[in-house]
Scaffold this motif. Structure first.
Motif, PDB file in Angstrom:
ATOM      1  N   SER A   1     -20.387 -13.857 -11.401  1.00 36.11           N
ATOM      2  CA  SER A   1     -20.254 -15.286 -11.144  1.00 36.11           C
ATOM      3  C   SER A   1     -18.887 -15.757 -11.619  1.00 36.11           C
ATOM      4  CB  SER A   1     -21.340 -16.055 -11.895  1.00 36.11           C
ATOM      5  OG  SER A   1     -21.025 -17.430 -11.952  1.00 36.11           O
ATOM      6  N   PRO A   2     -18.071 -16.289 -10.703  1.00 34.83           N
ATOM      7  CA  PRO A   2     -16.763 -16.808 -11.127  1.00 34.83           C
ATOM      8  C   PRO A   2     -16.873 -17.896 -12.196  1.00 34.83           C
ATOM      9  CG  PRO A   2     -16.853 -16.632  -8.746  1.00 34.83           C
ATOM     10  CD  PRO A   2     -18.242 -16.367  -9.250  1.00 34.83           C
ATOM     11  N   LEU A   3     -17.895 -18.738 -12.121  1.00 32.89           N
ATOM     12  CA  LEU A   3     -18.064 -19.788 -13.120  1.00 32.89           C
ATOM     13  C   LEU A   3     -18.389 -19.201 -14.488  1.00 32.89           C
ATOM     14  CD1 LEU A   3     -18.018 -22.812 -13.609  1.00 32.89           C
ATOM     15  CD2 LEU A   3     -20.434 -22.900 -12.939  1.00 32.89           C
ATOM     16  N   PHE A   4     -19.173 -18.139 -14.510  1.00 31.61           N
ATOM     17  CA  PHE A   4     -19.456 -17.447 -15.767  1.00 31.61           C
ATOM     18  C   PHE A   4     -18.162 -16.902 -16.364  1.00 31.61           C
ATOM     19  CE2 PHE A   4     -20.363 -13.807 -18.402  1.00 31.61           C
ATOM     20  CZ  PHE A   4     -21.436 -14.226 -19.160  1.00 31.61           C
ATOM     21  N   VAL A   5     -17.326 -16.320 -15.527  1.00 26.98           N
ATOM     22  CA  VAL A   5     -16.053 -15.762 -16.003  1.00 26.98           C
ATOM     23  C   VAL A   5     -15.155 -16.860 -16.564  1.00 26.98           C
ATOM     24  CG1 VAL A   5     -13.948 -14.560 -15.286  1.00 26.98           C
ATOM     25  CG2 VAL A   5     -16.181 -13.761 -14.469  1.00 26.98           C
TER      26      VAL A   5
ATOM     27  N   GLY B   1     -16.118 -19.707 -17.827  1.00 33.88           N
ATOM     28  CA  GLY B   1     -16.717 -20.100 -19.097  1.00 33.88           C
ATOM     29  C   GLY B   1     -16.412 -19.110 -20.201  1.00 33.88           C
ATOM     30  N   SER B   2     -16.450 -17.824 -19.878  1.00 32.81           N
ATOM     31  CA  SER B   2     -16.135 -16.789 -20.864  1.00 32.81           C
ATOM     32  C   SER B   2     -14.706 -16.929 -21.366  1.00 32.81           C
ATOM     33  CB  SER B   2     -16.318 -15.399 -20.257  1.00 32.81           C
ATOM     34  OG  SER B   2     -17.640 -15.175 -19.882  1.00 32.81           O
ATOM     35  N   VAL B   3     -13.796 -17.191 -20.452  1.00 31.94           N
ATOM     36  CA  VAL B   3     -12.389 -17.353 -20.831  1.00 31.94           C
ATOM     37  C   VAL B   3     -12.214 -18.582 -21.722  1.00 31.94           C
ATOM     38  CG1 VAL B   3     -10.072 -17.849 -19.926  1.00 31.94           C
ATOM     39  CG2 VAL B   3     -11.498 -16.095 -18.839  1.00 31.94           C
ATOM     40  N   VAL B   4     -12.896 -19.672 -21.376  1.00 33.54           N
ATOM     41  CA  VAL B   4     -12.803 -20.894 -22.182  1.00 33.54           C
ATOM     42  C   VAL B   4     -13.376 -20.650 -23.582  1.00 33.54           C
ATOM     43  CG1 VAL B   4     -13.632 -23.285 -22.387  1.00 33.54           C
ATOM     44  CG2 VAL B   4     -12.770 -22.444 -20.189  1.00 33.54           C
ATOM     45  N   ALA B   5     -14.552 -20.015 -23.658  1.00 39.79           N
ATOM     46  CA  ALA B   5     -15.160 -19.724 -24.962  1.00 39.79           C
ATOM     47  C   ALA B   5     -14.270 -18.781 -25.771  1.00 39.79           C
ATOM     48  CB  ALA B   5     -16.556 -19.126 -24.774  1.00 39.79           C
ATOM     49  N   PHE B   6     -13.712 -17.775 -25.118  1.00 41.93           N
ATOM     50  CA  PHE B   6     -12.798 -16.845 -25.793  1.00 41.93           C
ATOM     51  C   PHE B   6     -11.580 -17.597 -26.335  1.00 41.93           C
ATOM     52  CE2 PHE B   6      -9.009 -14.156 -25.591  1.00 41.93           C
ATOM     53  CZ  PHE B   6      -9.357 -13.166 -26.499  1.00 41.93           C
ATOM     54  N   ALA B   7     -11.054 -18.539 -25.552  1.00 43.51           N
ATOM     55  CA  ALA B   7      -9.897 -19.325 -25.993  1.00 43.51           C
ATOM     56  C   ALA B   7     -10.231 -20.120 -27.254  1.00 43.51           C
ATOM     57  CB  ALA B   7      -9.427 -20.257 -24.875  1.00 43.51           C
ATOM     58  N   GLY B   8     -11.452 -20.655 -27.326  1.00 44.05           N
ATOM     59  CA  GLY B   8     -11.872 -21.368 -28.535  1.00 44.05           C
ATOM     60  C   GLY B   8     -11.882 -20.457 -29.743  1.00 44.05           C
ATOM     61  N   GLY B   9     -12.418 -19.257 -29.580  1.00 42.27           N
ATOM     62  CA  GLY B   9     -12.424 -18.286 -30.669  1.00 42.27           C
ATOM     63  C   GLY B   9     -11.028 -17.830 -31.043  1.00 42.27           C
TER      64      GLY B   9
ATOM     65  N   GLY C   1     -17.226 -23.771 -22.968  1.00 38.94           N
ATOM     66  CA  GLY C   1     -17.237 -22.429 -22.398  1.00 38.94           C
ATOM     67  C   GLY C   1     -18.645 -21.893 -22.244  1.00 38.94           C
ATOM     68  N   PHE C   2     -19.469 -22.079 -23.281  1.00 37.06           N
ATOM     69  CA  PHE C   2     -20.860 -21.606 -23.208  1.00 37.06           C
ATOM     70  C   PHE C   2     -21.625 -22.322 -22.104  1.00 37.06           C
ATOM     71  CE2 PHE C   2     -20.688 -20.470 -27.979  1.00 37.06           C
ATOM     72  CZ  PHE C   2     -20.134 -19.237 -27.687  1.00 37.06           C
TER      73      PHE C   2
ATOM     74  N   ALA D   1     -24.175 -22.166 -16.797  1.00 32.51           N
ATOM     75  CA  ALA D   1     -24.218 -22.663 -15.417  1.00 32.51           C
ATOM     76  C   ALA D   1     -23.917 -21.539 -14.432  1.00 32.51           C
ATOM     77  CB  ALA D   1     -23.223 -23.813 -15.238  1.00 32.51           C
ATOM     78  N   GLY D   2     -22.936 -20.721 -14.746  1.00 35.47           N
ATOM     79  CA  GLY D   2     -22.602 -19.598 -13.867  1.00 35.47           C
ATOM     80  C   GLY D   2     -23.725 -18.586 -13.779  1.00 35.47           C
ATOM     81  N   ALA D   3     -24.391 -18.335 -14.891  1.00 32.73           N
ATOM     82  CA  ALA D   3     -25.513 -17.389 -14.897  1.00 32.73           C
ATOM     83  C   ALA D   3     -26.699 -17.944 -14.124  1.00 32.73           C
ATOM     84  CB  ALA D   3     -25.908 -17.053 -16.338  1.00 32.73           C
ATOM     85  N   VAL D   4     -26.969 -19.240 -14.288  1.00 34.75           N
ATOM     86  CA  VAL D   4     -28.087 -19.868 -13.586  1.00 34.75           C
ATOM     87  C   VAL D   4     -27.857 -19.837 -12.072  1.00 34.75           C
ATOM     88  CG1 VAL D   4     -29.237 -22.100 -13.202  1.00 34.75           C
ATOM     89  CG2 VAL D   4     -28.847 -21.273 -15.527  1.00 34.75           C
ATOM     90  N   MET D   5     -26.616 -19.933 -11.681  1.00 34.26           N
ATOM     91  CA  MET D   5     -26.305 -19.874 -10.239  1.00 34.26           C
ATOM     92  C   MET D   5     -26.531 -18.475  -9.664  1.00 34.26           C
ATOM     93  SD  MET D   5     -22.968 -22.342 -10.249  1.00 34.26           S
ATOM     94  CE  MET D   5     -22.668 -22.245  -8.497  1.00 34.26           C
ATOM     95  N   ARG D   6     -26.661 -17.491 -10.537  1.00 36.34           N
ATOM     96  CA  ARG D   6     -26.921 -16.109 -10.108  1.00 36.34           C
ATOM     97  C   ARG D   6     -28.190 -15.591 -10.762  1.00 36.34           C
ATOM     98  NH1 ARG D   6     -23.628 -12.428  -8.148  1.00 36.34           N
ATOM     99  NH2 ARG D   6     -25.689 -11.660  -7.680  1.00 36.34           N
ATOM    100  N   LEU D   7     -29.295 -16.314 -10.568  1.00 32.40           N
ATOM    101  CA  LEU D   7     -30.557 -15.976 -11.226  1.00 32.40           C
ATOM    102  C   LEU D   7     -31.033 -14.560 -10.910  1.00 32.40           C
ATOM    103  CD1 LEU D   7     -32.617 -19.276 -11.077  1.00 32.40           C
ATOM    104  CD2 LEU D   7     -31.593 -18.169 -13.063  1.00 32.40           C
TER     105      LEU D   7
END
Length: 159
Positions: free
Chosen positions: A38-42, A44-52, A83-84, A89-95
């Motif tokens: 899921s591109p949205l998951f990716v 979000g991962s980048v945003v969460a990683f940036a926070g860390g 990010g989370f 949201a990205g994961a839910v879009m790919r149930l």
């Protein structure tokens, strides 16, 4: 904490340890992102990683330059939840893909690692409310728990 005040006990070793769970989270996000596709998951991962990564930069500046940049410490409480949320949201879009991942995580031995991760995240939530960000001892405890938790999640995903 004042911008010119550097708390005692923030060392290069603490800053290095702070980077470990961020790297482990990144690796878990790559594994999970490939499975969910899921591109949205990716994003979000980048945003969460940036926070860390921002928090790692804050501790590195404290330890190595003896300089406090408060925005690097505070940004994580806004950036990481965003990010989370995008990841969810990205994961839910790919149930369909998410269901496959979850099915693999609830089987032994992955479920034991997943339980360890969950316990560590509950502990992290408690510490986020009760620990002080400017106390080195609290940071050491948080980083050890976070490292164990992130390692457990990666292990669960790889099993």
């Amino acid at each position: 904490m004042r911008p010119d005040a550097v708390p005692e006990g923030f060392t290069a070793a603490l800053a290095a340890l702070d980077a470990v769970p961020v790297v482990l989270f990144c690796l878990s996000s790559i594994v999970l992102g490939r499975r969910i596709a899921s591109p949205l998951f990716v994003v979000g991962s980048v945003v969460a990683f940036a926070g860390g990564a921002g928090k790692v930069a804050w501790k590195a500046l404290l330890a190595l330059a003896r300089r406090d940049v408060p925005i690097l410490a505070r940004q994580m409480r806004y950036v990481m939840p965003l990010g989370f949320a995008l990841m969810v949201a990205g994961a839910v879009m790919r149930l369909d893909a998410l269901a496959g991942v979850l099915a693999s995580l609830v089987r032994p031995p992955a479920v034991l690692a997943l339980a360890a991760w969950a316990a560590c995240m509950v502990a992290m939530s408690y510490m986020a409310v009760h620990n002080r960000q400017d106390v080195a001892r609290d940071n050491w405890v948080e980083e050890v728990v976070n490292t164990v938790g992130q390692a457990a999640l990666l292990l669960a995903l790889l099993l």
